[in-house]
Design an enzyme around this catalytic site. Structure first.
Site, PDB file in Angstrom:
ATOM      1  N   LYS A   1       6.954  29.698  -4.681  1.00  0.00           N
ATOM      2  CA  LYS A   1       8.081  29.707  -5.622  1.00  0.00           C
ATOM      3  C   LYS A   1       8.609  31.138  -5.754  1.00  0.00           C
ATOM      4  O   LYS A   1       7.819  32.097  -5.686  1.00  0.00           O
ATOM      5  CB  LYS A   1       7.568  29.178  -6.972  1.00  0.00           C
ATOM      6  CG  LYS A   1       8.617  28.996  -8.045  1.00  0.00           C
ATOM      7  CD  LYS A   1       7.980  28.356  -9.292  1.00  0.00           C
ATOM      8  CE  LYS A   1       8.948  28.166 -10.423  1.00  0.00           C
ATOM      9  NZ  LYS A   1       8.350  27.512 -11.597  1.00  0.00           N
TER      10      LYS A   1
ATOM     11  N   SER B   1      10.821  23.421 -13.286  1.00  0.00           N
ATOM     12  CA  SER B   1      11.541  24.430 -12.540  1.00  0.00           C
ATOM     13  C   SER B   1      11.057  24.630 -11.099  1.00  0.00           C
ATOM     14  O   SER B   1      11.800  25.195 -10.300  1.00  0.00           O
ATOM     15  CB  SER B   1      11.452  25.762 -13.288  1.00  0.00           C
ATOM     16  OG  SER B   1      10.119  26.223 -13.335  1.00  0.00           O
TER      17      SER B   1
ATOM     18  N   SER C   1       6.449  22.656 -15.306  1.00  0.00           N
ATOM     19  CA  SER C   1       7.229  22.937 -14.095  1.00  0.00           C
ATOM     20  C   SER C   1       6.553  22.658 -12.766  1.00  0.00           C
ATOM     21  O   SER C   1       7.209  22.689 -11.730  1.00  0.00           O
ATOM     22  CB  SER C   1       7.705  24.383 -14.115  1.00  0.00           C
ATOM     23  OG  SER C   1       8.840  24.459 -14.927  1.00  0.00           O
TER      24      SER C   1
HETATM   25  N1  GLN Z   1      11.206  22.272 -18.370  1.00  0.00           N
HETATM   26  C1  GLN Z   1      10.499  23.211 -19.189  1.00  0.00           C
HETATM   27  C2  GLN Z   1      11.444  24.247 -19.728  1.00  0.00           C
HETATM   28  O1  GLN Z   1      12.596  24.180 -19.453  1.00  0.00           O
HETATM   29  C3  GLN Z   1       9.339  23.792 -18.475  1.00  0.00           C
HETATM   30  C4  GLN Z   1       9.615  25.006 -17.679  1.00  0.00           C
HETATM   31  C5  GLN Z   1       8.414  25.584 -16.995  1.00  0.00           C
HETATM   32  O2  GLN Z   1       7.318  25.007 -17.021  1.00  0.00           O
HETATM   33  N2  GLN Z   1       8.613  26.750 -16.416  1.00  0.00           N
HETATM   34  O3  GLN Z   1      11.044  25.119 -20.460  1.00  0.00           O
END
Ligand code: GLN
Length: 482
Positions: free
Chosen positions: A75, A150, A174
């Site tokens: 990532k 994400s 994420s």
């Molecule tokens: N979807 C969650 C957010 O928008 C989780 C994001 C993450 O785990 N980086 O905060």
């Protein structure tokens, strides 16, 4: 079946060279990435160089390390020395780290073959990769839908056969949410067991690195390689290895907790797949134990206040002076920093920085941040109590299946709510995995989540592995011939 093991057998028996294997993955990327947008940078040259080293080792008759020669993705918030690392933000475009993240260092030392850096929501804030400056990542299962976020690029790289595994990060889901949307295994280990050194921080008390894979066994192999004590990360605790050997243990007699609140209001197909999964576990001789968690409705406010507060502090370093985006025109230093930040950060990141700054400001601190912290500890205590009477908690990974392209941008608050099942494990630092357990009426994958007690990562992966076996791997994607 472990793809990592299978490929290493092919490499060691010289049925395929690592250079050929890498070429095949690079060709898949070439063919599909224009549509899917899993990778924002492909590192073909580096990949082929590593492959050459692996082939030389094989020719010399040396034994391969567990992840040696395996093509994989990282990532884009994981620092890679000399390779651009942008967090998919204009703020960091062109930024090349001068050091490696510890996870990448371990993988590199194993000669894992890095194919490239994957797309993500800007600074990992989002659920669909649509806050990335590089645009959305589509779901290889059905390109009308997003891969999730994400770590959407990481999941799509695996689901689209553009990598054997992807390394992602999980602050509120994420890793698990995109794995669930793409029909893959996504594992968030216990907080502190995998080093965060070199992971560009979003919310440090919640962030955790982990793998997205095609099977539970692969996740266990990767976890064993990555979980170790790292003095460079002050929250690192390391862990016992040998997870992979324990995943095959019997789960008979295991107590699996069901918390009704997680099932309220979820999509009907998700619900019926989960009910079926519970039956599978019952038939395997586990004991299903009901629990209550009235504080579940506090989980999202707690998450958003704490994560935004930490983000406002972590992202304070981006002034665009020493590195990062600098605006073209400004009259003094104040205007310069102001323009660098308002032009360099996207809307969602700015929204979260503002919210976090507000929650930490004097006068508001007690009402928001302090209250969120105290609720966080009472949620942790609730989990501790539940784990006195069960081994694992079973929930949906996400209350729904993959979002249609564009859907997450229409009503972001509604999308925030969909993190309800994944966020609790981050709040309490617990290990949790998402495993495929069915398909909805549009044939989109459904994920089941298993949450374990701290440092019982092996139990989480053990129950997930047995589920894969008990269901004849029927929810996994069909194997693609190499
Ligand atoms: N979807 C969650 C957010 O928008 C989780 C994001 C993450 O785990 N980086 O905060």
């Amino acid at each position: 079946m472990s793809k990592i093991k299978k490929l290493q057998k092919l490499l060691e028996s010289k049925e395929i060279t690592c250079a050929e294997l890498t070429e095949r993955y690079l060709q898949n990327i070439e063919r599909q990435n224009k549509t899917i947008n899993a990778y924002i940078k492909v590192t073909a040259e580096e990949a082929l160089e590593t492959a050459k080293k692996v082939d030389e080792k094989i020719a010399a008759g040396e034994k391969l390390m567990p992840l040696e020669g395996i093509p994989m993705s990282l990532k884009d918030n994981i620092s890679t020395k000399g390779i651009e690392t942008t967090c998919c933000s204009k703020m960091l475009q062109g930024y090349c780290p001068i050091y490696d993240a510890s996870v990448w260092e371990s993988l590199k030392n194993q000669n894992s073959v890095l194919l490239g850096k994957t797309n993500m929501d800007e600074f990992a804030m989002g659920s669909s990769c649509e806050t990335s400056i590089f645009g959305v990542t589509l779901n290889p299962r059905n390109t009308d839908y997003v891969a999730g976020g994400s770590s959407g690029g990481a999941a799509a790289s695996v689901a689209g056969d553009m990598a054997v595994f992807g390394i992602g990060s999980d602050t509120g889901g994420s890793i698990r949410q995109p794995a669930s949307f793409c029909g893959l295994v996504g594992f968030k280990p216990t907080y502190g067991t995998v080093s965060r050194y070199g992971l560009i921080a979003y919310a440090s008390s919640l962030d955790q690195i982990g793998p997205i894979t095609g099977s539970v066994e692969d996740a266990a192999i990767i976890y064993d390689c990555l979980s170790s004590y790292d003095p460079k990360d002050s929250t690192s605790v390391g862990s016992k290895t040998g997870t992979r050997d324990k995943i095959k243990d019997s789960i008979k007699g295991m107590k699996i907790g069901i918390i009704q609140e997680f099932f309220d209001g979820i999509n009907k197909d998700v619900k019926s797949s989960l009910e079926e999964a519970i039956r599978v576990y019952q038939d395997a001789g586990t004991q299903i134990v009901p629990f209550e968690m009235p504080k579940l409705n506090a989980v999202l406010p707690v998450y958003f206040i704490i994560s935004c507060a930490e983000a406002s502090s972590n992202l304070g370093r981006y002034d665009g002076i020493r590195y990062g985006y600098t605006s073209d025109a400004y009259k003094d230093i104040n205007e310069m920093i102001c323009k660098n930040r308002s032009e360099g950060f996207g809307k969602e990141v700015q929204r979260r920085i503002l919210l976090g700054t507000y929650a930490l400001s004097s006068g508001k601190y007690d009402a928001y941040y302090k209250k969120a912290q105290s609720l966080r500890y009472s949620i942790i205590r609730d989990f501790k109590k539940i784990f006195e009477n069960c081994d694992l908690i079973l929930t949906p990974s996400v209350p729904v299946t993959a979002y249609k392209k564009g859907q997450a941008l229409v009503d972001p608050i509604e999308i925030y709510m969909m993190d309800i099942c994944t966020v609790p494990a981050n709040i309490a630092g617990l290990p949790a995995v998402s495993v495929p357990c069915g398909f909805d009426e549009n044939n989109l994958p459904i994920g089941m989540q298993l949450i374990g007690n701290n440092f019982e990562d092996y139990k989480v992966l053990n129950a997930a592995y047995q589920f894969e076996k008990l269901t004849g791997e029927s929810f996994l994607r069909p194997e693609v011939e190499i």
